[in-house]
Enzyme design. Structure first.
Site, PDB file in Angstrom:
ATOM      1  N   CYS A  86      -2.554  -7.227  -9.130  1.00 15.69           N
ATOM      2  CA  CYS A  86      -1.321  -7.052  -9.909  1.00 15.69           C
ATOM      3  C   CYS A  86      -1.165  -8.191 -10.926  1.00 15.69           C
ATOM      4  O   CYS A  86      -1.930  -8.261 -11.865  1.00 15.69           O
ATOM      5  CB  CYS A  86      -0.131  -6.920  -8.957  1.00 15.69           C
ATOM      6  SG  CYS A  86       1.300  -6.138  -9.721  1.00 15.69           S
ATOM      7  N   HIS A 189      -1.604  -2.744  -4.482  1.00 14.88           N
ATOM      8  CA  HIS A 189      -1.480  -3.869  -3.551  1.00 14.88           C
ATOM      9  C   HIS A 189      -2.125  -3.548  -2.197  1.00 14.88           C
ATOM     10  O   HIS A 189      -1.483  -2.945  -1.341  1.00 14.88           O
ATOM     11  CB  HIS A 189       0.000  -4.191  -3.319  1.00 14.88           C
ATOM     12  CG  HIS A 189       0.651  -4.829  -4.494  1.00 14.88           C
ATOM     13  ND1 HIS A 189       0.743  -6.198  -4.636  1.00 14.88           N
ATOM     14  CD2 HIS A 189       1.249  -4.302  -5.587  1.00 14.88           C
ATOM     15  CE1 HIS A 189       1.361  -6.482  -5.777  1.00 14.88           C
ATOM     16  NE2 HIS A 189       1.682  -5.344  -6.375  1.00 14.88           N
ATOM     17  N   GLU A 191      -2.583  -5.544   0.216  1.00 15.89           N
ATOM     18  CA  GLU A 191      -1.882  -6.261   1.298  1.00 15.89           C
ATOM     19  C   GLU A 191      -0.670  -5.492   1.811  1.00 15.89           C
ATOM     20  O   GLU A 191      -0.150  -5.801   2.881  1.00 15.89           O
ATOM     21  CB  GLU A 191      -1.474  -7.666   0.828  1.00 15.89           C
ATOM     22  CG  GLU A 191      -0.291  -7.751  -0.138  1.00 15.89           C
ATOM     23  CD  GLU A 191      -0.648  -7.505  -1.610  1.00 15.89           C
ATOM     24  OE1 GLU A 191      -1.750  -6.983  -1.880  1.00 15.89           O
ATOM     25  OE2 GLU A 191       0.191  -7.839  -2.475  1.00 15.89           O
TER      26      GLU A 191
END
Lengths: 210, 684
Positions: A86, A189, A191
C-alpha cells in the site's frame, strides 16, 4: 527469517506488519526513518502501509526523502528482498525501485473492500504458491499508472505480479502488484488476511518460510 | 456596554446576576470569557445534570470515577477498555467535512488521554430527507470527513448507523464513538491533579484562531445566519493526531505523566479549570508561553481557541526533559506553561502581568443547574406503525457506499466489519472478542419516546446476545432539541430514565456519554435521538455472519413479543446468548424497522440470496436465521412462549426471489448502487 520493518512519522500499519511477521514465526526489528541500517543484516525488508506524513504533497513523496531510504536503495543493490504494501508500494514507486506510479482512485474516494486477485507471475523472493487469492484493499491512491512503453517492459520482464479480477480503482491493465528484481509492491493488505476470523487466510502464503 | 457583553459572551441576565453574587462585583477582563465558556450548556450540562445523576452507572467492572474523559471497564485478565460517544452536530452542519473530521479527532483524544490505545471507531449519523437539495453535499462532506480523519490516523471504523428523515433537514446529527484498549501492564491516566509543585506542559499542535467560542456556539439554536458561524469551526489534522497518540502513549508507558487532559470544547479554559477543580489544586499559567500559530491572538483568544490535537500534561518537574525528548522524536513540541499551586486558585499571567486570579470552584461547581419543566410520559407498549413500503431512497439501500470509504481493517483486529449487524474486534492480549452495537431508532422516538429510549438499549443488546456476546456497558449521546421547551425536556427525562431502567435490569452501566441540546433550527426541533453504543464481550467468535453464505439453507423468521420481552428481559437475553453459542446456524441478522424485505435484500448482497415462500409482517423485534437444520434448532428458545418462529423459504445461489421481486445477485447490487448514484448526483 529476520525482517526489518520501516517506520515513518504517520505510518499506521507498522504494528500490523509486526504481528503478521510474528504470526509466521519471524524475528522483527524496527527501522526508524531517521536512521540508516546495515542492509545485509536482514532477510527481508518490509515497508508497511498507512499514511506516512499524512500523505501530504502526494502519498509516499515525503517518506522517499528520508535518511533511511539510502539504506533501502543499498538493500536493493545487494538483492535483499524488499516488499512495499500500500503506502509502501507508493514509496517504492516514488524512489524508482519499482516502475510506474499510484494515483488517486478513479472514483476519487478511499475504497475498503475484499478483492479477488490473480497471480500472474512470481519470482523466487516473493511468491504466493497459488494462482487465485483474496485479500482486502484499503486505499485512496491505488490506481496503478504506467505509460505504454513501461507496461510493455513490465510484461516482457514478467513484472506484473498480480491483477484484480474486478478492477476497483482504474489501475492500468488491472495491475494490483508489480515486481522488479528482488523488489515487490502491492496495494492489497496480506496482513489483514491471516486468521479465519478476519475473513480469510491467503495473506499467510506470502511471508511463509521458504 | 453590559448588553453588548452579555450578547458577545452568550450569558443570560439571570446568569450575569449570579456571577455578580459569586464575585461580589461585575465580572472583569478574562472572567467574561471563562464564565461564557464554562457556563455554556456544552461544558456545564446545566439543563441535564440533575437528570444524568439518575443513570445506573456503577457495577463491579466499572473502573474509576464518572468525571474522567471516558468510562473504563475491567474485562479481567488485566485487560480494560475505555469508550465514549460524542456529538459534533453543530460543527458538521456548518462545515460538513471539518466538522465531522474533528468530531472523530475529539473522541479519539478522549480515549488516548487516558492512556488507552484507540482500537475501533463507530459513527451514528442522521441526515435529512433524500430529496432535500442540500443533502448530497452534506452526506458527501460528512462521510469524507470521517474517512479522511479515521483512515489517516489508523483506527478502523467497525460499525455505524445512518438514518434519513426530514426532521434532520436543517440539523443533521454526527455522533462519533471510539473504543480504546489497555493491555495488562498499561495504567489508566487520570485528569485529576493530585498535588502542588508539578509542571504543566502544553503538547501537540500550536494554538490558532479556529474554534474560538465554539462551545457556546454549540449551545445555541441555529438561526438563518449559521453560515456566519464558520470561524467557530475547528480545523483538524489527522497526521498530527497520529503523532500525538504515539507520543502520549509513549510518555505514559514510560511513567512520566501524573495527569493528562485534552483541550477539547472551550480549549485551554475547560481543560485547565476541570483538571484543577477536581481535587482542589490551583494552577499558575503564563499564557505568553502557549505556542501560537498566529501572534495576533489575544489572551482571551488563547483561552477559548479550540485548535485541535493539543494536550495538557501534568508531570514532575524532573521529567520535563524526558517528555520533551519523546515529543521531539514524534516531531511535536511540548513546553512548560505553568505549575500547580499550593492555593486552590487559577492564576493566569502574561509574562509578569497578572490577567486573572479566580477560584475555579466558583466557575465550575457553582455553574447554574436548571430543573427545566417536564412531565412524565406514561408507558405505551404499541410499537409505531412501521412504514415498510417506501420509494428507493438511500434510507432503504445498503450503506456500502458509506462504509466502503472507511478503513475497517487497519490494526489487524477486525473480526466483523461495517457490513455486519455488530462490529467486532479481537483483543490483542487474551484473544477474546469485543462486540460493538449501536441503538436508537428515530422513527420509534418520534412516535413513542417512552418505548424509544428503552429500545435504544434493548435493540443493541439483542444484537449482541444473538451473536453470542454478553453486553457489558453502554455509552450514549443524547441529541435533543431546545430543553426550554417542555415536550422536548419531557422526552429527554423519559429517555434518561428509560435507558437507566433497562441498563439496571441488564446490569449494563452507563459509563460515559454526552448531551447535545439546542438541535433546533428556526424553531424546528429534531426528533429526540438518544443514540447509544453497547459494548459486549465473548470468548469466541461464532461461525456465522449477517449475510447469506450458502445455498439450500432453510430460512426462518424469529419474532419476540415486545411487552413480554421487557417483562422477562434479563432471563431472555441470557437464554438467547446461550442458544446462539450452541446453535447450528449459518446466517443471522436483526430485521430492520425498514422492513423484512429490505433486510433480506441486505443479507443477499454478498452473493447468495433467498427465495421466499411466505412473508410474515415486519415486527418490532424480529430476526432472520438461516440454517442447514430444521425448525428443531429453535426448540430451546421456543420454550419462551413469547418467541415464535416461522419458515419463510430457502437460500439459493446468486439470486433473490423476495415476494414478486426476482433479481440476480448482480442486479440486486446494481439496484442498491443506483439508489446512491441517483441520490448523490454530481457528488457520486
Amino acid at each position: 527469517m529476520k525482517i526489518g520493518i520501516l517506520r515513518f512519522l504517520g505510518t499506521n500499519c507498522d504494528y500490523d506488519i509486526w504481528e503478521y511477521a510474528k504470526a509466521l514465526g519471524h524475528d522483527c526489528e524496527w527501522l526508524w526513518y531517521k536512521d540508516q541500517f546495515n542492509p545485509t543484516a536482514y532477510d527481508r525488508i518490509i515497508i508497511p502501509g498507512g499514511f506516512s506524513y499524512g500523505d501530504y504533497l502526494r502519498s509516499g513523496a515525503l517518506a522517499s526523502r528520508t535518511p533511511v531510504m539510502a539504506s533501502v536503495k543499498q538493500a536493493a543493490q545487494n538483492n535483499i528482498p524488499i516488499l512495499g504494501i500500500c503506502n509502501g508500494f507508493q514509496i517504492l514507486c516514488e524512489i524508482g525501485l519499482l516502475p510506474g506510479a499510484l494515483l488517486a482512485n478513479n472514483n476519487r474516494r478511499f475504497i475498503d473492500k475484499w478483492v479477488d486477485l490473480e497471480v500472474v507471475s512470481e519470482n523466487n523472493y516473493w511468491s504466493w504458491g497459488q494462482q487465485n487469492i483474496r485479500l482486502p484493499i484499503a486505499h485512496g491512491e491505488g490506481r496503478y499508472f504506467i505509460d505504454e512503453q513501461g507496461l510493455k517492459n513490465l510484461e516482457d520482464q514478467g513484472g506484473i505480479w498480480m491483477r484484480y479480477n474486478d478492477n476497483p480503482n482504474g489501475s492500468v491493465a488491472d495491475i494490483a502488484g508489480v515486481t522488479q528484481g528482488t523488489v515487490a509492491g502491492l496495494m492489497p493488505h496480506p496482513e489483514s488476511a491471516i486468521y479465519e476470523w478476519m475473513g480469510g487466510t491467503d495473506g499467510l502464503k506470502l511471508l511463509r518460510e521458504s | 456596554m453590559l448588553e453588548q457583553n452579555l450578547k458577545k459572551y452568550r450569558i443570560s441576565k439571570a446568569e450575569y446576576e449570579t456571577i455578580c453574587d459569586l464575585l461580589g462585583r461585575s465580572p472583569e477582563g478574562l472572567e467574561w470569557a471563562v464564565f461564557s465558556a464554562l457556563w455554556s450548556e456544552h461544558c456545564s450540562y446545566k439543563s441535564s445534570k440533575v437528570h444524568l445523576k439518575k443513570f445506573y452507572n456503577k457495577n463491579k467492572i466499572v473502573v474509576g470515577d464518572s468525571d474522567e474523559n471516558a468510562g473504563v471497564i475491567d474485562l479481567g485478565q488485566g485487560e480494560r477498555l475505555a469508550f465514549k460517544m460524542e456529538s459534533h452536530n453543530h460543527p458538521s452542519f456548518i462545515s460538513h467535512h471539518q466538522g465531522a473530521a474533528t468530531g472523530v479527532g475529539g473522541i479519539l483524544r478522549d480515549i488516548f488521554t487516558m492512556g488507552a490505545r484507540p482500537i475501533a471507531l463507530g459513527n451514528y449519523l442522521c441526515f435529512g430527507e433524500a430529496n432535500n437539495s442540500n443533502m448530497p453535499r452534506l452526506v458527501d462532506g460528512v462521510v469524507r470527513g470521517i474517512a479522511d480523519y479515521g483512515n489517516c490516523v489508523g483506527v478502523p471504523t467497525i460499525t455505524g448507523r445512518t438514518h434519513f428523515h426530514k426532521e434532520y433537514n436543517n440539523n443533521i446529527l454526527v455522533n462519533a464513538f471510539a473504543l480504546g484498549y489497555f493491555a495488562p501492564d498499561q495504567k489508566v491516566v487520570s485528569s485529576k491533579i493530585p498535588e502542588s509543585g508539578l509542571s504543566i506542559m502544553y503538547a501537540g499542535a500550536k494554538t490558532g484562531r479556529d474554534g474560538i467560542h465554539g462551545a457556546s456556539m454549540a449551545s445555541e439554536s441555529f438561526s438563518e445566519d449559521s453560515e456566519s458561524k464558520k470561524p467557530t469551526i475547528q480545523i483538524g489534522d489527522p497526521f498530527f493526531e497520529k503523532l500525538l497518540i504515539e507520543a502520549c502513549i509513549e510518555v505514559i508507558d514510560k511513567n512520566l505523566v501524573v495527569a493528562m487532559q485534552d483541550m477539547g470544547a472551550a480549549g485551554l479554559t475547560s481543560s485547565s479549570f476541570e483538571m484543577s477543580v477536581k481535587d482542589g489544586v490551583g494552577l499558575l499559567m503564563d499564557l505568553q508561553k502557549v505556542p501560537l500559530r498566529d501572534n495576533t491572538l489575544t489572551p482571551e483568544d488563547i483561552l477559548l481557541s479550540e485548535s485541535q490535537e493539543r494536550m495538557l500534561l501534568v508531570c514532575k518537574p524532573e521529567h520535563q526533559e524526558q517528555i520533551q525528548q519523546v515529543f521531539e522524536k514524534w516531531g511535536l513540541d511540548a513546553v512548560e506553561i505553568g505549575q500547580t499551586q499550593k492555593d486552590k486558585n487559577i492564576t493566569l499571567t502574561w509574562g509578569e502581568d497578572k490577567l486573572l486570579e479566580i477560584d475555579p470552584e466558583l466557575v465550575v461547581e457553582h455553574a447554574p443547574r436548571y430543573e427545566r419543566d417536564y412531565e412524565k410520559l406514561s408507558p405505551k407498549w404499541e410499537s409505531p406503525k412501521l412504514n415498510t413500503q417506501r420509494p428507493s431512497l438511500p434510507d432503504v439501500a445498503s450503506k456500502e457506499w458509506i462504509y466502503q470509504q472507511y478503513d475497517q481493517r487497519v490494526g489487524v483486529r477486525t473480526a466483523k466489519d461495517c457490513s455486519q449487524d455488530i462490529g467486532v474486534v479481537r483483543l490483542p492480549h487474551s484473544h477474546r472478542f469485543v462486540g460493538v452495537a449501536m441503538g436508537c431508532e428515530p422513527e420509534v422516538m418520534r412516535d413513542n419516546a417512552w418505548l424509544g429510549g428503552r429500545d435504544a438499549v434493548v435493540r443493541p443488546c439483542l444484537k449482541l446476545a444473538f451473536n453470542g456476546f454478553t453486553p457489558l456497558a453502554l455509552t450514549d449521546c443524547l441529541n435533543f432539541g431546545n430543553p426550554e421547551k417542555k415536550p422536548i425536556m419531557s422526552e429527554f427525562v423519559e429517555s434518561v430514565e428509560g435507558i437507566s431502567e433497562v441498563c439496571k435490569i441488564l446490569d449494563v452501566p452507563v459509563i460515559s456519554g454526552n448531551v447535545s441540546f439546542y438541535n433546533e433550527t428556526q424553531g424546528q426541533n429534531i426528533i429526540s435521538t438518544p443514540a447509544t453504543v453497547v459494548v459486549g464481550l465473548s470468548d469466541n467468535i461464532l461461525n456465522f455472519n449477517s449475510s447469506f453464505t450458502q445455498a439450500e439453507d432453510n430460512v426462518f423468521v424469529l419474532s419476540i413479543e415486545t411487552q413480554k420481552l421487557y417483562e422477562n428481559l434479563a432471563s431472555t437475553m441470557s437464554a438467547i446468548k446461550s442458544w446462539s453459542q450452541n446453535a447450528d446456524i449459518s446466517s443471522l441478522a436483526m430485521v430492520s424497522l425498514k422492513g423484512l424485505s429490505y433486510t433480506l435484500e441486505k443479507m443477499s448482497l454478498k452473493g447468495d440470496g433467498v427465495k421466499t415462500q411466505s412473508m410474515p409482517p415486519t415486527e418490532f423485534y424480529q430476526f432472520v436465521v438461516a440454517t442447514g437444520q430444521g425448525k428443531e434448532i429453535f426448540d430451546e428458545l421456543l420454550k419462551l412462549e413469547f418467541i415464535c418462529v416461522s419458515a419463510i423459504g430457502k437460500t439459493q445461489k446468486a439470486q433473490i426471489n423476495i415476494e414478486e421481486q426476482s433479481l440476480s445477485a448482480k442486479q440486486l447490487n446494481e439496484k442498491h448502487s443506483k439508489v446512491w448514484r441517483d441520490f448523490l448526483g454530481r457528488f457520486a
